[in-house]
Design an enzyme around this catalytic site. Structure first.
Site, PDB file in Angstrom:
ATOM      1  N   LYS A 147      -2.085   4.023  -0.236  1.00  0.00           N
ATOM      2  CA  LYS A 147      -0.814   4.301  -0.889  1.00  0.00           C
ATOM      3  C   LYS A 147      -0.862   5.516  -1.810  1.00  0.00           C
ATOM      4  CE  LYS A 147       1.285   0.671   0.859  1.00  0.00           C
ATOM      5  NZ  LYS A 147       2.387   0.770   1.807  1.00  0.00           N
ATOM      6  N   SER A 162      -5.809  -7.481   4.015  1.00  0.00           N
ATOM      7  CA  SER A 162      -4.989  -6.895   5.083  1.00  0.00           C
ATOM      8  C   SER A 162      -5.845  -6.104   6.069  1.00  0.00           C
ATOM      9  CB  SER A 162      -3.890  -6.003   4.505  1.00  0.00           C
ATOM     10  OG  SER A 162      -4.441  -4.861   3.876  1.00  0.00           O
TER      11      SER A 162
END
Length: 302
Positions: free
Chosen positions: A47, A262
């Site tokens: 991110k 994840s």
């Protein structure tokens, strides 16, 4: 000549792409599975790329300028990345996050100087946080960058992650696998890789019914990110919580890659793909580091 040194933001991107050696073990199908180590970014996740992209492009358009207040709803990694970027570029950052997410992520955001608003997960989790962010913007309390609808989010991966994968594999990548949250990573990388070779298969990992996997979401229709385009994805794999957690522990213990849950889910999907194909070059995203999940107990001895 004066020596030139990079700034922190200039170290975002150009992350390593490494070959798995012990998972899935001996492979008689001729496949290669490669992990893109996004935890090597300065704030620790993939991110960092869209955080910098959204702020820099908003500045270039004149939408924001240093000293302004920025607001964002986040489940963790985007918030940490935005907090870092805001600190570097002179913004006040307000982050809104459901209260059931890990303590490490909260601490990282406030360490960068961000103001953190925790919302009750019982009132709707990320959907509630997103609604509150838009309400605060309407009340004039700051500017929402809105990673879910902002085209500068996937653009970061069209400009960075995708070209890096193409270059690092010498154009040999055949499959790209990513967890799906805001979907910025998979949308941008898909756009770039398919522009180079339309035969590249893009595989998304979604949570199976009842699974709670940080960073992997299946959005209600009303909250589906507007940056999402289903036509950019060839295959979707449903990932169970237990198999994602088991795989991320294996990733650390067998490959020395300490990652978030994840990433375990993305690897589960990559291994499923590997059982269906031969002589493939399969790239999956390791989107962050495991140290921001220690308090969840996922890495405790079993």
């Amino acid at each position: 000549m004066t020596q030139q040194y990079p700034t922190v933001e200039q170290t975002i991107g150009n992350t390593p792409l490494v070959r798995l050696q012990r998972i899935p073990g001996s492979d008689d199908r001729g496949n290669v599975i490669l992990a893109k180590l996004e935890g090597n970014n300065p704030a620790g996740s993939v991110k960092d790329r869209p955080a910098l992209s959204m702020i820099r492009h908003a500045e270039a358009r004149g939408d924001i300028r240093p000293g302004d207040t920025l607001i964002e709803a986040t489940s963790g990694n985007t918030g940490i990345a935005l907090a870092m970027t805001a600190a570097m570029r002179g913004y006040r950052m307000i982050l809104i996050m459901p209260d059931n997410l890990s303590l490490e992520r909260r601490a990282a955001m406030t360490a960068y100087g961000a103001e953190l608003i925790l919302t009750p997960a019982s009132q709707g989790g990320m959907e509630y946080a997103r609604d509150l962010a838009m309400k605060m913007q309407a009340e004039g309390k700051g500017r929402v960058l809105d990673q879910f609808a902002n085209p500068d989010n996937p653009l970061a991966h069209v400009e960075g992650t995708g070209p890096e994968i193409w270059s690092q594999t010498g154009g040999q990548v055949t499959h790209f696998v990513s967890a799906m949250g805001t979907t910025g990573t998979i949308m941008g990388v898909s756009q770039y890789l398919k522009s180079q070779n339309s035969d590249v298969r893009v595989v998304g990992a979604q949570p199976a019914e009842g699974a709670q996997i940080p960073g992997i979401r299946k959005w209600p229709e009303a909250y589906l990110p507007s940056i999402f385009d289903a036509q950019r994805i060839d295959q979707v794999e449903s990932i169970g919580q237990q198999e994602a957690e088991d795989m991320v522990r294996r990733l650390a213990a067998e490959e020395g890659i300490f990652a978030g849950v994840s990433s375990g889910g993305a690897l589960v999907a990559a291994l499923r793909v590997a059982q269906q194909v031969r002589n493939a070059t399969i790239v999956f995203i390791v989107c962050d580091r495991g140290d921001r999940y220690l308090s969840t107990g996922v890495f405790n001895p079993r």
